[in-house]
Design an enzyme around this catalytic site. Structure first.
Site, PDB file in Angstrom:
ATOM      1  CG  ASN A  50      -1.965   1.018   1.218  1.00  0.00           C
ATOM      2  OD1 ASN A  50      -1.649   2.193   1.329  1.00  0.00           O
ATOM      3  ND2 ASN A  50      -3.211   0.610   1.085  1.00  0.00           N
ATOM      4  CG  HIS A  61      -5.933   0.042  -2.535  1.00  0.00           C
ATOM      5  ND1 HIS A  61      -7.231  -0.403  -2.387  1.00  0.00           N
ATOM      6  CD2 HIS A  61      -5.982   1.371  -2.294  1.00  0.00           C
ATOM      7  CE1 HIS A  61      -8.015   0.613  -2.062  1.00  0.00           C
ATOM      8  NE2 HIS A  61      -7.277   1.702  -2.005  1.00  0.00           N
ATOM      9  CD  GLU A  63      -4.998  -5.826  -2.437  1.00  0.00           C
ATOM     10  OE1 GLU A  63      -5.646  -6.412  -1.568  1.00  0.00           O
ATOM     11  OE2 GLU A  63      -4.817  -4.582  -2.426  1.00  0.00           O
ATOM     12  CB  SER A  88     -10.608  -9.207   2.218  1.00  0.00           C
ATOM     13  OG  SER A  88     -11.610  -9.505   1.285  1.00  0.00           O
ATOM     14  CB  CYS A  90     -11.027  -2.619  -1.774  1.00  0.00           C
ATOM     15  SG  CYS A  90     -10.037  -1.948  -3.133  1.00  0.00           S
ATOM     16  CB  CYS A  93      -7.718  -4.662  -5.117  1.00  0.00           C
ATOM     17  SG  CYS A  93      -6.792  -3.181  -4.595  1.00  0.00           S
TER      18      CYS A  93
END
Length: 162
Positions: A50, A61, A63, A88, A90, A93
């Site tokens: 991030n 982010h 990912e 997890s 969002c 992503c």
């Protein structure tokens, strides 16, 4: 399987350890501790974490930073990859996972924030939730120490803070 401290660990654990290293790197840089790695054929092809705070970004982010760091892979490469993420994904992503046809996502924890995992599953993505305490603890500590930053990010993307 690899040997770590006398214990056999799965490939998923091996690569999640690398995603956790990325989360810690973000934290060390003053950012939100979420990390990711992209793995193809048992090899890490990209790492990311991030970078919202560090780059004053609205989209980096963990990912997405990871996928960006992979460069322009061929479609076939994405289609045989696994994305490992400490949290997890969002909606944004998850959309990138679907856009690039990444068939498998391994999630460190999904209790701090749960993204649209059902959407991923409904679109044929294999979603594995590892429930790793360290992933949750790192992020919970950050949230406890930086509630205003976390709440602002959740509000920005439409997640409830209550």
């Amino acid at each position: 399987m690899a040997i770590n401290g006398g214990f056999r660990i799965s490939e998923d654990h091996k690569f999640m350890i690398e995603a956790i290293k990325e989360a810690k790197k973000s934290l060390d840089e003053g950012g939100i501790p979420i990390g990711a790695v992209l793995v193809e054929d048992g090899e890490i092809v990209a790492r990311g974490h991030n970078r919202l705070i560090q780059d004053d970004s609205s989209i980096l982010h963990g990912e997405l930073n990871c996928i960006q760091n992979a460069g322009r892979l061929k479609g076939a490469d994405y289609q045989k990859s696994t994305l490992y993420t400490t949290l997890s994904p969002c909606t944004m992503c998850s959309g990138a996972v679907l856009l690039y046809n990444i068939p498998r996502v391994v999630i460190g924890e999904n209790t701090t924030l749960k993204g649209p995992e059902k959407l991923l599953k409904d679109k044929g993505v294999e979603v594995v939730i590892m429930g790793i305490d360290e992933c949750r603890e790192i992020l919970e500590k950050y949230i406890e120490e930086n509630p205003e930053i976390w709440d602002a990010e959740l509000e920005r993307v439409g997640y409830s803070t209550g």
